[in-house]
Design a protein around this motif. Sequence first.
Motif, PDB file in Angstrom:
ATOM      1  N   GLY A 128      12.385 -14.564   1.582  1.00 39.65           N
ATOM      2  CA  GLY A 128      13.351 -15.655   1.701  1.00 39.65           C
ATOM      3  C   GLY A 128      14.459 -15.554   0.661  1.00 39.65           C
ATOM      4  N   LEU A 129      14.095 -15.207  -0.559  1.00 36.29           N
ATOM      5  CA  LEU A 129      15.105 -15.034  -1.613  1.00 36.29           C
ATOM      6  C   LEU A 129      16.032 -13.863  -1.296  1.00 36.29           C
ATOM      7  N   SER A 130      15.444 -12.760  -0.830  1.00 33.52           N
ATOM      8  CA  SER A 130      16.233 -11.553  -0.541  1.00 33.52           C
ATOM      9  C   SER A 130      17.240 -11.756   0.574  1.00 33.52           C
ATOM     10  N   ALA A 131      16.985 -12.722   1.442  1.00 31.74           N
ATOM     11  CA  ALA A 131      17.923 -12.998   2.530  1.00 31.74           C
ATOM     12  C   ALA A 131      19.224 -13.612   2.015  1.00 31.74           C
ATOM     13  N   GLN A 132      19.162 -14.251   0.854  1.00 32.66           N
ATOM     14  CA  GLN A 132      20.338 -14.951   0.336  1.00 32.66           C
ATOM     15  C   GLN A 132      20.870 -14.399  -0.982  1.00 32.66           C
ATOM     16  N   PHE A 133      20.014 -13.687  -1.717  1.00 33.35           N
ATOM     17  CA  PHE A 133      20.375 -13.249  -3.063  1.00 33.35           C
ATOM     18  C   PHE A 133      20.063 -11.772  -3.259  1.00 33.35           C
ATOM     19  N   ALA A 134      20.707 -11.174  -4.237  1.00 31.80           N
ATOM     20  CA  ALA A 134      20.330  -9.837  -4.686  1.00 31.80           C
ATOM     21  C   ALA A 134      19.164 -10.044  -5.654  1.00 31.80           C
ATOM     22  N   VAL A 135      17.971  -9.642  -5.253  1.00 36.52           N
ATOM     23  CA  VAL A 135      16.770  -9.893  -6.044  1.00 36.52           C
ATOM     24  C   VAL A 135      16.430  -8.654  -6.866  1.00 36.52           C
ATOM     25  N   HIS A 136      16.274  -8.860  -8.163  1.00 36.38           N
ATOM     26  CA  HIS A 136      15.876  -7.791  -9.080  1.00 36.38           C
ATOM     27  C   HIS A 136      14.537  -8.191  -9.677  1.00 36.38           C
ATOM     28  N   ARG A 137      13.540  -7.333  -9.523  1.00 33.49           N
ATOM     29  CA  ARG A 137      12.224  -7.632 -10.079  1.00 33.49           C
ATOM     30  C   ARG A 137      12.033  -6.844 -11.356  1.00 33.49           C
ATOM     31  N   CYS A 138      11.453  -7.493 -12.352  1.00 38.50           N
ATOM     32  CA  CYS A 138      11.113  -6.807 -13.593  1.00 38.50           C
ATOM     33  C   CYS A 138       9.849  -7.435 -14.171  1.00 38.50           C
ATOM     34  N   ASP A 139       9.213  -6.716 -15.062  1.00 40.38           N
ATOM     35  CA  ASP A 139       8.009  -7.197 -15.728  1.00 40.38           C
ATOM     36  C   ASP A 139       8.443  -8.097 -16.883  1.00 40.38           C
ATOM     37  N   GLY A 140       8.172  -9.385 -16.757  1.00 43.56           N
ATOM     38  CA  GLY A 140       8.576 -10.335 -17.789  1.00 43.56           C
ATOM     39  C   GLY A 140       7.886 -10.136 -19.117  1.00 43.56           C
ATOM     40  N   ALA A 141       6.751  -9.442 -19.120  1.00 43.05           N
ATOM     41  CA  ALA A 141       6.039  -9.158 -20.370  1.00 43.05           C
ATOM     42  C   ALA A 141       6.649  -7.965 -21.105  1.00 43.05           C
ATOM     43  N   ASP A 142       7.473  -7.183 -20.419  1.00 39.13           N
ATOM     44  CA  ASP A 142       8.165  -6.043 -21.021  1.00 39.13           C
ATOM     45  C   ASP A 142       9.498  -6.558 -21.565  1.00 39.13           C
ATOM     46  N   ARG A 143       9.499  -6.896 -22.832  1.00 40.80           N
ATOM     47  CA  ARG A 143      10.653  -7.567 -23.444  1.00 40.80           C
ATOM     48  C   ARG A 143      11.972  -6.809 -23.266  1.00 40.80           C
ATOM     49  N   PRO A 144      12.041  -5.509 -23.566  1.00 38.18           N
ATOM     50  CA  PRO A 144      13.310  -4.791 -23.363  1.00 38.18           C
ATOM     51  C   PRO A 144      13.780  -4.813 -21.909  1.00 38.18           C
ATOM     52  N   ALA A 145      12.847  -4.686 -20.962  1.00 42.92           N
ATOM     53  CA  ALA A 145      13.225  -4.724 -19.539  1.00 42.92           C
ATOM     54  C   ALA A 145      13.748  -6.107 -19.160  1.00 42.92           C
ATOM     55  N   LEU A 146      13.110  -7.146 -19.673  1.00 43.73           N
ATOM     56  CA  LEU A 146      13.552  -8.511 -19.391  1.00 43.73           C
ATOM     57  C   LEU A 146      14.958  -8.749 -19.935  1.00 43.73           C
ATOM     58  N   LEU A 147      15.190  -8.357 -21.168  1.00 41.95           N
ATOM     59  CA  LEU A 147      16.508  -8.569 -21.785  1.00 41.95           C
ATOM     60  C   LEU A 147      17.600  -7.808 -21.030  1.00 41.95           C
ATOM     61  N   ALA A 148      17.286  -6.611 -20.577  1.00 41.01           N
ATOM     62  CA  ALA A 148      18.265  -5.836 -19.802  1.00 41.01           C
ATOM     63  C   ALA A 148      18.507  -6.477 -18.439  1.00 41.01           C
ATOM     64  N   ALA A 149      17.451  -6.962 -17.799  1.00 37.50           N
ATOM     65  CA  ALA A 149      17.575  -7.538 -16.456  1.00 37.50           C
ATOM     66  C   ALA A 149      18.388  -8.824 -16.445  1.00 37.50           C
ATOM     67  N   VAL A 150      18.207  -9.672 -17.434  1.00 41.20           N
ATOM     68  CA  VAL A 150      18.907 -10.964 -17.425  1.00 41.20           C
ATOM     69  C   VAL A 150      20.377 -10.840 -17.798  1.00 41.20           C
TER      70      VAL A 150
END
Length: 100
Positions: A19-41
Amino acid sequence: MSRPTVVVTDALPPQVLAGLSAQFAVHRCDGADRPALLAAVAGADALIIRSATRVDREVLAAAPQLKIISRAGGRSRRCRCGGCRRSRHPGRHGTGRHRR
């Protein structure tokens, strides 16, 4: 025109992601991986978390275009919505309606 970017950091049911992908560009990342989270946001318009992701001032500072943070599935101590309001990021707790 590009679609708004939503970062999803924890597992969500497939029907919710569809449902989200139908309306938005969805990017998934591991929220526990701090560097990945900071880059994704960094380019995110919205952030959807669950209990494994900690949102704090560092995450908010890394997300200059972030408009909303949503905690999927109910209330969490990991996202301080009062702190989000003080830093211009509205925080919302999910309703948990996707649960069976």
